[in-house]
Design an enzyme around this catalytic site. Sequence first.
Site, PDB file in Angstrom:
ATOM      1  CB  SER A 212      41.829  43.517  39.815  1.00 41.25           C
ATOM      2  OG  SER A 212      41.153  43.760  41.025  1.00 41.25           O
TER       3      SER A 212
ATOM      4  CE1 TYR B  31      35.468  45.423  42.765  1.00 38.33           C
ATOM      5  CE2 TYR B  31      37.789  45.384  43.361  1.00 38.33           C
ATOM      6  CZ  TYR B  31      36.666  44.736  42.886  1.00 38.33           C
ATOM      7  OH  TYR B  31      36.737  43.420  42.549  1.00 38.33           O
TER       8      TYR B  31
ATOM      9  CE  LYS C 295      33.801  42.912  34.961  1.00 34.85           C
ATOM     10  NZ  LYS C 295      33.263  42.390  36.226  1.00 34.85           N
TER      11      LYS C 295
ATOM     12  CG  HIS D 177      31.362  40.620  40.215  1.00 35.68           C
ATOM     13  ND1 HIS D 177      31.717  41.944  40.183  1.00 35.68           N
ATOM     14  CD2 HIS D 177      32.378  39.995  40.858  1.00 35.68           C
ATOM     15  CE1 HIS D 177      32.880  42.117  40.786  1.00 35.68           C
ATOM     16  NE2 HIS D 177      33.308  40.939  41.203  1.00 35.68           N
TER      17      HIS D 177
END
Length: 408
Positions: free
Chosen positions: A118, A141, A264, A288
Amino acid sequence: MTHRRLYAGSDLSRAVTIDDLRQMARKRLPRFLFEYVDGGAEDELTLRRNRDAFARHTLQPSTLVDVSNRTQAVELLGRPAAAPLVIAPTGFNGMLSQRADVALARAAAKASVPFTLSMAANVRLEDVATDAGGRLWMQLYWVRDRDFIRSLVTRAEKAGFEALVLTSDVQVSGGREWDRRNYRAGMQLSLRNKLDVLAHPRWLWHMLREGGPPRFANIRELAPPDARTVIDDMMTLGRNMDPACNWDDLRWLRSIWPRRLLVKGILSVPDAERAIAHGADGVILSNHGGRQLDGAISALETLPAVRHALGPDATILVDGGIRRGVDVIKAKALGATAVMTGRNCLYGVAVAGEAGALRALDIIRQETDRAQALLGVPDINALDERVLSGRTPIGFAPLRRELSQGVT
């Protein structure tokens, strides 16, 4: 009959299911942290629907089939994997155990499956690559600062990450209300939760040894000079999330990243087709883990239509609700290339670090192997809808009525 109870002790070898690991993690972690890992958004309808979607499919085995030699090996992004599994990206893992991101990556490497780091990890991506190795994917992100994105992408390429995973469904943070109830103001724990932390001395010792909650190691360039704590990092990430992210941004990301690119957060055929048209090498069907939009469709429900639209050779991963080997079987039968698992490995890493994460993967793989044998399907790549009976279990008749009326 004696009341059945899941194992919740400390002997990792006695964890025979993911639910055992979950109970062990619940016992080890303070309440606020377990809620962060385990909970979903708002009424948690999506969280439950992810599990219900798997339960609605029943299996129809073939008998008198030679299953003496079984394999779960698949091809994933042009390379072999020992099983159709990928560890999903999860943030703030350092709160669960020491250098948990590295522990997860090492477990994946030992299991010969990919690990996704992540952007909100607590270990630098370069250190994960050096200390763990294996097949590494990097999650991203979308933030407003394109220079930062370019820098992170360049770092991931230099460190040897083979794929980039763009998370597309966090325009804003989901309403994780049960999580928020653990705090009285901002990130200040309520008195009840502070007392609960004291009741978990092993975890508290871990935090004290680490010098407090670990910071987000890969977003330092975004943080202001006076940022000193993980709370500062969380606020930095929240402020920089860009709700204006769109398909043109995906095309730009494709132009600066030379390796495999996955998107995703896809939950529809049109979005899956757009992702491929804009340069993605595959899609990850995901809501999610039920932590963003409550009432959303599950990845499994949209999988057959997306597979039909993209064709037999497209890379399509699914996540959300996978707890058993039979769930992997059902996903493969409906067209998934592989599945992503997040919480399962987090339960394991919270209990016993690398060994716990590997135990979670081993449990899923052992259950998958057993299901293949009992189904009469020695090669997992031979699975298709013929192993699904198409009948709805009796216990899910009310849910079926709700779906027919359009209630989610």
